[in-house]
Design an enzyme around this catalytic site. Structure first.
Site, PDB file in Angstrom:
ATOM      1  N   CYS A   1       2.409   2.469  -4.498  1.00 35.84           N
ATOM      2  CA  CYS A   1       1.834   1.545  -3.515  1.00 35.84           C
ATOM      3  C   CYS A   1       0.364   1.216  -3.761  1.00 35.84           C
ATOM      4  CB  CYS A   1       2.004   2.119  -2.119  1.00 35.84           C
ATOM      5  SG  CYS A   1       3.680   2.671  -1.813  1.00 35.84           S
TER       6      CYS A   1
ATOM      7  N   HIS B   1      -4.414   0.995   4.636  1.00 32.24           N
ATOM      8  CA  HIS B   1      -3.109   1.075   3.987  1.00 32.24           C
ATOM      9  C   HIS B   1      -2.033   0.831   5.058  1.00 32.24           C
ATOM     10  CE1 HIS B   1      -0.254   1.907   0.930  1.00 32.24           C
ATOM     11  NE2 HIS B   1       0.193   3.004   1.489  1.00 32.24           N
TER      12      HIS B   1
ATOM     13  N   GLU C   1      -4.325   8.483   8.050  1.00 32.86           N
ATOM     14  CA  GLU C   1      -5.368   7.547   7.621  1.00 32.86           C
ATOM     15  C   GLU C   1      -6.460   7.433   8.687  1.00 32.86           C
ATOM     16  OE1 GLU C   1      -3.795   3.789   6.320  1.00 32.86           O
ATOM     17  OE2 GLU C   1      -5.731   3.124   5.532  1.00 32.86           O
TER      18      GLU C   1
ATOM     19  N   LYS D   1      -0.149  -5.231   6.990  1.00 32.06           N
ATOM     20  CA  LYS D   1       1.269  -4.993   6.684  1.00 32.06           C
ATOM     21  C   LYS D   1       2.137  -5.275   7.912  1.00 32.06           C
ATOM     22  CE  LYS D   1       0.941  -1.653   2.858  1.00 32.06           C
ATOM     23  NZ  LYS D   1      -0.491  -1.299   2.756  1.00 32.06           N
TER      24      LYS D   1
ATOM     25  N   HIS E   1       5.232  -4.459   3.312  1.00 31.91           N
ATOM     26  CA  HIS E   1       4.646  -3.617   2.272  1.00 31.91           C
ATOM     27  C   HIS E   1       5.067  -4.152   0.900  1.00 31.91           C
ATOM     28  CE1 HIS E   1       2.990  -0.459   0.036  1.00 31.91           C
ATOM     29  NE2 HIS E   1       3.250   0.566   0.828  1.00 31.91           N
TER      30      HIS E   1
ATOM     31  N   PHE F   1       2.853   6.980  -2.608  1.00 34.97           N
ATOM     32  CA  PHE F   1       3.744   8.072  -2.970  1.00 34.97           C
ATOM     33  C   PHE F   1       3.346   8.496  -4.374  1.00 34.97           C
ATOM     34  CE2 PHE F   1       7.691   6.995  -0.179  1.00 34.97           C
ATOM     35  CZ  PHE F   1       6.957   7.324   0.935  1.00 34.97           C
TER      36      PHE F   1
END
Lengths: 417, 90
Positions: free
Chosen positions: A167, A306, A317, A338, A343, A403
């Protein structure tokens, strides 16, 4: 200027997108500040076989942009990347001379590369029972296909590298490209990301991770709910975003419009777990970007988070931002776009960098939509539901985590006109 | 393009027409401009495009083109090769 010791200022002079919020900067600007959602029921033949039937698709038809011969040997990911590279160069009003070709390269991020081509190959072998694959299968599915197609398209001979950090791939690509220019290894770089993984197999793999959003009971377009108490996960998207980066000197000499300066890039690995982030790991990435920029944390006015809308990411976050910024965390604004564009995986960081630049340009903060039920653990200003006009926006940050652990944080600065 | 059935060896002309259609479709060019003596290079096919054409010809004519026989220059060469392999591999 090739010894790596020089320090060039790096500016952004061209932007282009193929996204669930439109395929032009004009459309993206209108939609992202109006709080429009690009998420809906997936328009595909296999939707009935999916548990998660929503996605953020890009309305991109290769036949509108390329000859059949050109697009038939490119995966959809590469088609999008080549298209955005052409448009970004146009947007930058950049003429690529023979001299420049040698000083210009491409850094691209993608998570799964030619996912459609890989899947098409497997369908032939395992579903249709055929025992051979099309001659272009390797060349269409390899992860570096998109970047290489871009380099070929423009005949540029500078560095061509593909970053694959899930990502955060395209945020890393932009950050690394900015370093390349900063240290004198290139004068101009195309940098961005491309991802198109809305295939049956890929979506099934994501379903198995139990990390995809549940479809909103009343409105599918409202299924991505970052920082909300009732968030259920992320919505997969597709698209490409491309930026033209160049030295300030090069941009000024040709009279280019400068949209922003990249003043900081930080990357660090969260070595806690393959999927679970930690506030400490994310904070390390943010600190690295601030240190790179030589900027006081208090200067940051807006963070494009994010913000995946997974339970764990958004709380973590938020904690990371509070760890780094202290009391200032409650003064700056944070939003997750997002909530609107889903995403885009390997292309997410690049799209969000573009949106961050649009924020600078417009002195306006894009909203986090679908934020009706705040999560007590998420107690910052997330620009809920509607965009916010601010008097003067000068410093913004765009964060990407992934990830696998690779975090990337970019700091962008407005250049006075 | 109808598929080739067993025991029906198409004429060289028929094979040539089918291959010309494949080339026209792949390269986005007018089939009328394609002549048997055209070289694949003249038609815009590089080595990978040639493999792709052979792949499609293999599917259509139910043949297998061995790796040592893909050195072909003109469309006529491909037609002759295909016809020979149809007979050999029937």
């Amino acid at each position: 200027m090739m010894d790596g010791s020089s320090q060039q200022r790096v500016v952004i002079t061209g932007l282009s997108v193929v996204s669930p919020l439109g395929n032009t900067i004009v459309d993206l600007t209108r939609n992202v500040f109006a709080g429009v959602s690009g998420i809906k029921r997936l328009d595909t033949s296999f939707v009935d076989q999916l548990d998660c039937k929503i996605a953020a698709q890009a309305q991109f038809n290769p036949a509108d942009h390329f000859s059949k011969y050109a697009y038939s040997i490119l995966d959809r990911t590469s088609q999008m990347a080549v298209h955005t590279s052409i448009e970004a160069i146009k947007h930058a009003n950049l003429e690529i001379s023979d001299t420049l070709k040698q000083r210009m390269g491409i850094y691209l991020g993608t998570g799964m590369g030619g996912a459609h081509s890989i899947e098409e190959g497997y369908v032939r072998l395992y579903k249709e029972g055929l025992n051979r694959l099309k001659p272009f299968t390797v060349l269409m599915s390899m992860n570096n296909a998109a970047a290489s197609a871009v380099a070929l398209e423009h005949q540029i001979t500078g560095p061509n590298q593909t970053f694959c950090t899930a990502c955060s791939s395209s945020a890393v690509a932009i950050g690394e490209a900015s370093r390349l220019i900063r240290h004198g290894y290139a004068d101009v770089m195309l940098a961005g990301g491309a991802e198109s993984l809305l295939t049956f197999g890929t979506i099934k793999a994501w379903e198995a991770l139990r990390t995809l959003a549940e479809e909103d009971a009343t409105d599918a377009s409202r299924s991505s709910k970052p920082f909300s108490a009732d968030r259920t996960g992320l919505v997969l998207g597709e698209g490409s975003a491309m930026l033209v980066l160049e030295t300030y000197e090069h941009a000024s000499a040709r009279g280019a419009t400068i949209y922003a300066e990249i003043i900081g890039y930080g990357s660090a690995n969260d070595s806690n777990h393959i999927t679970q982030p930690t506030a400490n790991g994310q904070a390390t990435t943010i600190y690295a970007a601030l240190a790179d920029a030589g900027l006081a944390a208090e200067s940051i006015q807006y963070i494009n988070a994010h913000g995946t809308a997974t339970k764990l990411n958004d709380a973590t976050e938020t904690e990371a931002i509070k760890n780094v910024f202290g009391a200032h965390a409650y003064k700056l604004s944070v939003s997750s776009t997002k909530s609107m564009h889903g995403h885009l995986m390997g292309a997410a960081g690049a799209l969000e960098a573009v949106i961050s630049i649009l924020a600078l340009q417009n002195n306006k903060l894009p909203p986090t939509i679908n934020l009706e039920n705040p999560d007590p653990e998420c107690d910052l200003d997330y620009v809920p539901n509607v965009a916010k006009k601010v008097p003067q926006l000068d410093y913004v940050m765009s964060n990407s985590f992934a990830f696998g652990g690779t975090g990337a944080s970019l700091i962008l600065k407005k250049i006075a006109k | 393009m109808t598929s080739v059935k067993d025991n029906q060896t198409p004429s060289l002309d028929e094979i040539s027409q089918t291959l010309a259609k494949m080339v026209a479709d792949k390269m986005d060019i007018n089939v009328a401009t394609i002549k048997p003596e055209s070289t694949l290079e003249e038609l815009g096919l590089d080595s990978l495009d040639t493999f792709d054409l052979i792949f499609n010809a293999e599917d259509h004519f139910h043949i297998k083109v061995p790796n040592d026989q893909v050195n072909i220059s003109t469309l006529q060469d491909v037609s002759t090769l295909v016809q020979r392999l149809i007979v050999e591999q029937q």
